[in-house]
Design an enzyme around this catalytic site. Structure first.
Site, PDB file in Angstrom:
ATOM      1  N   CYS A 241      30.762  46.100 -38.898  1.00 27.59           N
ATOM      2  CA  CYS A 241      31.951  46.550 -38.182  1.00 27.59           C
ATOM      3  C   CYS A 241      32.503  45.322 -37.478  1.00 27.59           C
ATOM      4  O   CYS A 241      32.708  44.294 -38.113  1.00 27.59           O
ATOM      5  CB  CYS A 241      31.625  47.698 -37.237  1.00 27.59           C
ATOM      6  SG  CYS A 241      30.203  47.417 -36.170  1.00 27.59           S
TER       7      CYS A 241
ATOM      8  N   CYS B  37      55.537  80.128 -39.470  1.00 26.34           N
ATOM      9  CA  CYS B  37      55.443  81.545 -39.792  1.00 26.34           C
ATOM     10  C   CYS B  37      55.448  82.291 -38.459  1.00 26.34           C
ATOM     11  O   CYS B  37      55.765  81.698 -37.421  1.00 26.34           O
ATOM     12  CB  CYS B  37      54.205  81.849 -40.633  1.00 26.34           C
ATOM     13  SG  CYS B  37      52.650  81.402 -39.856  1.00 26.34           S
TER      14      CYS B  37
END
Length: 1462
Positions: free
Chosen positions: A1097, A1391
């Site tokens: 990393c 909706c």
């Protein structure tokens, strides 16, 4: 008379009627029998009596006639089918007349008449026949010249012949009937059984060519028999030129078709005319009649010619045919020499390619000839191939080649027109890759046990494989131990090593004894694949235990007698079965300065040891216990054995003495001749006492002053000799015999004024030998000091003392927890990005709990406490373990994390601390341990050039090796690639981005773009390809190294980099399934041959350590059903410092393992998707299907991250929500730009939702209310929404959506909405709007898709999936093609409540992207992630099942599985 007349008339009528009826009966009873001529036939009739007569016409047939046979057979009643009305059976007869060798004369009526009774008769009509058959005909193939006559005939056998014969005989031509054929046909009768059927033509022409068939039909028109005759009418041939082309400077190619006139062509003649000349001349070549193409030569270059062709057969020459166009020869011959190169190779194949021919030569090259030869002084041709020219110029692959072999290739271009080939290309060399080697030879495995050091080792030797199939670069050694112990069956290993060529041996040290070891050795060639393994085994003998635990003892007062109470440790029998334990007591002579090792100490008897005149410390066997009767507590000095049962003691002693066979039971002391008193010297008579007085004080609980008094008294006792003759034989108890072998084991009374120690002897039997191991000496104890009495249950003082102590301890614990509570609430809640902080609570917790971990004694700790040990957690207990630690703001996690070690006593970082290497460390506190660091090859003798900040880290059960490294800096990229090359790494896992938080986290160590190359020191890196998924990018890098020496082979390697994109420094992923899937992807491509896995990393500890830990723990969970999270992280930190760097990352390990333990692997591949989902949905006989169980787990899984909805729950915003249960989370709600002079104007019930690539791709919103339509359009404008999906019905009511647009235009505050047009489609309505922000004069084109097919019942889903699939395709494609660049521009869907329908649409969009890009889907993980971002999404099993059904239909509809196979 009249009456008589009437009666006579009536009688006459009756007679006539009877006669008529009889005639009818007789006529009706005649039976027809067809009899084939030449065969036999039988006639049968039944009668009541035996006497019958057979007649032919009126002639009676004699029984003696040679052509007839008559027989009568009795038979039961009813056999003839008549009814029997009598109660009892009666006999009838079957009468048979057999006609032998039937002929025509046998035709007639035969009658069977009974001669008695009523003269019943049966009549038969026999009709002889012959089946039609063609006996002879014209030959099958007949030729006639044109205008000649011809007659075809068929000789047919048939009977009877009658008037219908002409109608049933027909000639057919080519399978069809023609009327003209009846005109030319005739029938002539030869005799009763034969006729001649002919077809005659007086002149034949071309139209009479064909196949004729004489056919006999039956009355129904079905064919009975036939014969085919083919008639060929011969004439002169007809030839036509189909194609002509110049194929060279002096050659022309001709192709023609010919009608040979039913007669073989003998020759073709070519006539030619040069343009500009008046006449045709014959070409010099007469072409054989079998040709249909020809290359004409001897033409002039660049000259036009006209060509004619004539064919000749036996009939004559045909008419000449001219090609309509003139043919112009080329000015040069078309020659193409391919330039060949090898484009690829495997162990058994080599692919070659070559440049395409120029456009002007393509028409002249139709195929290539290829030759591959094995290289050598005389190349050996291996294969010749023909390869057709193709427009794509595809390469050609030679297969079935030898491995690691040099080959030569040649190619030449050929013309299908001229049937000739051009020159060969230059030879091109190619080499097949290394293949799989055969097994190594002469494998030798030797198990060795060193009796002196007690070390065990395995020596392995081998030789090179008989058939390496390439160049062997290393050998893979796989060592697995199968313990022989019946108690501890844990497998040893496997231990895996890679030994580089040319070394052919290795040594495994410190292996376990009592184990059967199996070794497999396989050679690895440059192809990186394991060769055929050679296997061997050896057995490591048993040995004594590795360690004997500490034996605790104390002095107790038993019935006014001082005895010693021992607590024996249970010792592992992994190294071999323990057959006997012996306890030795040592009475210490205080003049001794130190004791020898227990195994060197002389052993005497109890009597000898307790003699007053003994001048050296001695030991005696106080107790002997076999493994069968082992017990953890033993009393010594009580003058008793461990059991009062004599049978047990006898059996016990017999076991132990058998265990000791071949070994002296006692090590007898040397005889000491004691000189007269006064002449005894210290050097001869004394053994030194223990050198460490502190141990003596501690063991006996004596002060310095008490010790001096005790020593003085003991010296006085030793000076008082009780026997002048033999002082050694004096004893404390004169009643005990001086020596008796039966009393070698004697637990006599101890001397309370003596110092005692002791040791434990462990005996293991190895075939014929007894192996001994000894514990360390027990702590020195003096019985004379105050002993611990064995308390009675009625001793109230004892209980009072215990109560006081317990109360004091409890009070102390309460005070400590009060202090911890105070400091806990004073500590800052927001830690600086997960960095470690040491608080007072930390110090107290460390002081209280220490580091109790028996497996990690190397940890740097305070005091003598052992490390913290969380212990393994079972899969079923993971949820409770997580919840318990999660309580009180993660206090359990924090406490456990703070117990992780940061330093180790056996780990140093000297190389990281060197001044020359300081600049190679990205962070000053992240260093590489010297003991596990990766060492680079030294450059120019400078030792510091071997340093890189990276460590080897071993995974679960040593099955996988990682290299955990910091992200390279600009100054260390060359070293980074050196490490990759030297360690033969093929997989890189990158967990950081190049920049995070505006800080550089990692230098870019690969080229900028695909197909670019970049040099890093001696390493050349080519960026070959890139594939992006939602979570990570997969890059392929081709790497080569400059040749060190001239002539050395260039080594090329392929590196795969997996770059995870969504994990920030110090943090943990929000959703664990992404990183779990990432780990599974890496494991799917990993193999030992690909070397260690390089993980980095930024610092190489936080994210890197978390991934490595999670990989190991997932494997442990899958194999053992339990995990040891704390211990695993401790082990990893012992290999590289600070792995798993922050508390959030440590908590994430628990979350990820809980996720894995609960749901397992829910990824579904496309090739098995239909069957896998069908299996999930298949219901068992009882209970629920797997899919229902999975969904219930999904509902039961609580979101571990607390998410507030404070803004939406404000009273001022309640009127903007359709339901108070569906409120957007604060963390991902859509925030509107505040409006001046209007409070609470930033809220709308809408949430950002992450898409496939983890970006905020979607917005899910509730249907706008009348009072929120303006907010809705503001959101559309501010978020630059170009694609809007509406999955609701327009209307009034709680579940309906108001029409939030006008027919023309409408303005809400500063937002102007103009309706443009609409379009009705099968499943949806498409509308266009222009949305203008009048403040900034910015207009946005918005396309709305309103879905029309959703069921109106709440909770229902569509029955068919086609409509949703079409909506997903159209809306998402529109979104991708029209979203505004430079801003989010999310696809917005709404909706009623912004839950069920919207979530299905969004889930389908994500799953479709997943399916198309990765060829697999994870519906369970996608659903869990969606549900974590907004309340109420995918909230019913029907919706969850619909997603599974819909994605299968999508795959089938778009043929994604087929495209995958392609």
């Amino acid at each position: 008379m009249a009456l008589l007349y009437r009666r006579m008339s009536m009688l006459l009528n009756i007679i006539l009627a009877y006669i008529f009826l009889c005639a009818i009966c007789v006529q009706g009873s005649v039976k027809q029998e067809w009899a084939e001529i030449g065969k036999n036939v039988s006639l049968e009739c039944a009668s009541e009596n035996e006497a019958v007569a057979w007649k032919l016409g009126n002639q009676t047939i004699n029984k003696n006639h040679t052509r007839y046979k008559i027989r009568t057979e009795p038979l039961k009643s009813n056999d003839d089918g008549s009814e029997n009305n009598d109660s009892q059976d009666f006999i009838k007869y079957k009468n048979v007349l057999a006609l032998l060798d039937v002929n025509i004369k046998d035709s007639g009526n035969y009658t069977c008449t009974a001669q008695t009774g009523q003269n019943h008769s049966t009549e038969f009509q026999v009709r002889p026949y012959l089946p039609s058959k063609v006996l002879q005909s014209t030959p099958d193939r007949i030729k006639r010249k044109i205008k000649q006559d011809v007659m075809l005939y068929c000789l047919i056998e048939m009977y009877p012949q009658n008037e219908t014969t002409n109608r049933n005989l027909k000639w057919l031509k080519d399978g069809s009937q023609f009327e003209f054929l009846d005109t030319f046909s005739s029938i002539s009768k030869l005799n009763d059984t034969h006729l001649n059927f002919t077809l005659e033509f007086t002149e034949v022409y071309k139209k009479e060519n064909g196949t004729y068939k004489c056919t006999v039909f039956d009355d129904t028109g079905l064919e009975i028999t036939s014969k085919e005759i083919t008639l060929f009418v011969m004439e002169v041939p007809q030839v036509s030129i189909d194609f002509a082309k110049a194929v060279g400077a002096n050659k022309i190619y001709l192709n023609w078709t010919v009608n040979d006139g039913n007669d073989p062509i003998q020759k073709f003649f070519i006539t030619l005319q040069e343009a500009g000349t008046p006449t045709f001349t014959y070409h010099k070549d007469f072409i054989n009649g079998s040709h249909t193409s020809y290359i004409l030569d001897h033409f002039k270059p660049n000259t036009t010619y006209f060509l004619r062709i004539v064919g000749k057969n036996s009939i004559g020459n045909g008419q000449p045919t001219q090609y309509p166009q003139g043919i112009t020869t080329l000015s040069y011959d078309p020659i193409f020499i391919p330039k060949v190169e090898t484009t690829g190779s495997t162990a058994s194949t080599i692919t070659i390619g070559w440049n395409p021919p120029p456009p002007d030569l393509i028409d002249y090259i139709q195929y290539y000839e290829l030759i591959v030869s094995e290289s050598g002084e005389v190349p050996k041709v291996i294969e010749e191939a023909i390869y057709q020219q193709n427009s794509r110029n595809l390469p050609y692959m030679f297969d079935k080649l030898k491995t690691a072999t040099d080959y030569e290739f040649r190619v030449r271009a050929c013309s299908d027109l001229t049937k000739t080939c051009g020159p060969w290309s230059e030879n091109v060399n190619g080499t097949t890759m290394d293949g799989v080697a055969t097994k190594p030879t002469n494998l030798s495995i030797q198990c060795h046990h060193d009796n002196v050091t007690r070390g065990n080792s395995i020596a392995i030797n081998w030789d090179v494989p008989k058939t390496p199939n390439g160049k062997v670069v290393s050998y893979l050694i796989h060592l697995l131990g199968n313990p022989m112990s019946t108690v501890d069956r844990e497998m040893w290993g496997p231990k895996i090593r890679r030994i580089d060529e040319p070394h052919h041996k290795t040594l495994y040290e410190s292996v376990s004894p009592n184990t059967n070891y199996t070794v497999t050795v396989s050679a690895i060639t440059r192809h990186k694949k394991n060769g055929e393994p050679a296997t061997g085994s050896c057995l490591m003998p048993v040995s004594t235990p590795d360690a004997i635990g500490r034996t605790m003892w104390s002095k107790v007062n038993l019935d006014s007698k001082y005895v010693l109470k021992l607590y024996l440790p249970k010792i592992s029998e992994r190294n071999g079965p323990i057959c006997c334990y012996r306890l030795y007591l040592v009475r210490i002579n205080n003049d001794n300065k130190e004791l020898p090792d227990p195994e060197k100490l002389n052993i005497a008897t109890y009597q000898e040891v307790h003699s007053d005149n003994v001048t050296r410390s001695s030991a005696y066997i106080a107790e002997m216990i076999s493994s069968k009767y082992f017990r953890p507590e033993i009393f010594l000095g009580d003058e008793k054995r461990f059991s009062e049962n004599n049978d047990i003691i006898r059996d016990n002693d017999e076991i132990c003495r058998k265990c000791l066979e071949g070994t002296p039971f006692l090590r007898k002391p040397e005889i000491i001749h004691i000189p007269p008193q006064g002449s005894l010297s210290n050097s001869d008579s004394e053994l030194p006492i223990l050198s460490e007085k502190d141990n003596l004080i501690k063991g006996a609980n004596l002060t310095e002053h008490a010790l001096k008094i005790l020593e003085s008294k003991l010296r006085d006792k030793r000076n008082a000799v009780t026997s002048d003759e033999n002082p050694i034989l004096s004893a404390v108890n004169p009643n005990v015999p001086l020596h008796d072998s039966s009393r070698d084991v004697f637990d006599g009374e101890i001397d309370i004024n003596s110092n005692y120690t002791g040791f434990l002897e462990i005996i293991v039997r190895d075939r014929n030998n007894a192996l001994m191991a000894y514990s360390k000496y027990f702590d020195i104890i003096t019985p004379a000091t105050e002993a611990e009495p064995i308390q009675s249950l009625n001793n109230m003082d004892y209980y009072l003392s215990i109560g006081v102590k317990a109360g004091a301890v409890l009070l102390g614990v309460i005070l400590v927890f009060i202090v911890l509570w105070v400091f806990h609430h004073k500590k800052t809640k927001n830690e600086l990005q997960g960095e470690d902080t040491l608080t007072l609570r930390d110090s107290l917790s460390r002081a209280l709990f220490g580091r109790r971990n028996h497996n990690h004694s190397h940890f740097i700790t305070s005091g003598n406490h052992k490390g913290f040990d969380a212990g393994p957690i079972h899969r079923l207990d993971l949820e409770n373990a997580y919840k318990n630690r999660h309580k009180d703001t993660d206090y359990g996690f924090l406490r456990e994390y703070e117990m992780l070690p940061n330093r180790f006593s056996d780990r140093t970082t000297k190389n990281s601390d060197l001044k020359e290497n300081a600049c190679k460390n990205r962070y000053p506190d992240i260093k590489a341990y010297d003991q596990t660091r990766v060492k680079l090859a030294v450059i120019n003798g400078l030792q510091t050039t071997d340093y890189i900040n990276a460590n080897f880290v071993i995974g679960y059960k040593e099955r996988k090796k990682f290299i955990c490294a910091q992200g390279p800096m600009e100054s260390t990229i060359d070293d980074f690639w050196r490490m990759i090359w030297e360690q033969h790494l093929e997989i890189i896992v990158m967990l950081t981005n190049l920049e995070e938080y505006n800080k550089a986290k990692c230098a870019k160590y690969w080229p900028e773009k695909v197909f670019d190359t970049k040099q890093f020191g001696d390493i050349l890196v080519k960026f070959a390809q890139e594939r992006k998924t939602g979570d990570y990018i997969e890059r392929t890098l081709n790497v080569s190294k400059n040749k060190a020496n001239v002539g050395e082979e260039e080594d090329r390697r392929q590196i795969t980099q997996y770059h995870y994109l969504t994990w920030k420094d110090f943090m943990a992923p929000e959703h664990p399934h992404g990183i779990i899937k990432f780990i599974r992807q890496i494991n799917s491509v990993y193999s030992l041959q690909r070397g260690p896995i390089l993980v980095h990393c930024s610092a190489g500890v936080g994210r890197t350590g978390t991934l490595v830990a999670l990989d190991s723990l997932i494997q442990q969970l899958e194999e053992e059903d339990s995990v040891s999270i704390y211990n695993t992280v401790c082990d990893l930190r012992h290999q590289r410092n600070f792995l798993v760097q922050s508390l959030k990352q440590y908590i994430f390990l628990y979350r990820a393992l809980l996720d894995t333990g609960t749901f397992g692997n829910t990824d579904i591949c496309i090739d098995t998707m239909a069957s896998a989902i069908e299996s999930l949905k298949r219901k068992p006989n009882e209970g629920k299907c797997k899919l229902e169980v999975e969904f219930e787990k999904l509902l039961a899984t609580a979101d571990e991250i607390s998410k507030s909805c404070s803004v939406g729950e404000n009273e001022e915003n309640n009127m903007k929500n359709r339901s108070q249960e569906i409120i957007p989370y604060d963390r991902n709600r859509v925030i509107l730009t505040p409006l001046p002079m209007r409070e609470n104007s930033t809220y709308i019930n809408a949430s950002f939702i992450e898409g496939y690539d983890n970006s905020e791709t979607f917005i899910i919103a509730q249907d706008p209310l009348e009072n929120t339509i303006g907010d809705f359009w503001r959101m559309i404008s501010e978020q630059s929404v170009t694609t809007l999906v509406m999955i609701s019905e327009i209307g009034d009511g709680p579940r309906k959506c108001p029409r939030y647009w006008a027919d023309d235009e409408v303005q809400y505050d500063h937002i102007l909405v103009k309706y443009v047009h609409s379009e009705s489609c099968p499943y949806y309505t498409r509308r266009e709007f222009y949305v203008t922000n009048c403040k900034i004069d910015d207009t946005l084109k918005v396309t709305q898709f309103q879905y029309n097919g959703w069921p109106t019942v709440d909770g229902e889903v569509p029955e068919v999936c086609r409509g949703i699939i079409e909506l997903v395709d159209q809306a998402y494609n529109h979104y991708k093609n029209n979203k505004n660049s430079g801003c989010r521009s999310p696809l917005t869907v709404h909706c009623s409540l912004g839950t069920d329908r919207s979530s299905i649409f969004v889930a389908m969009c994500i799953l479709v992207q997943h399916l198309r890009l990765e060829k697999c889907v994870d519906i369970c993980a996608t659903t869990r992630k969606l549900r974590s971002q907004r309340t109420g999404l995918i909230n019913s099993y029907a919706q969850y099942e619909f997603l599974h059904r819909a994605i299968i239909n999508y795959s089938d509809l778009h043929h994604i599985a087929e495209s995958t196979l392609d």
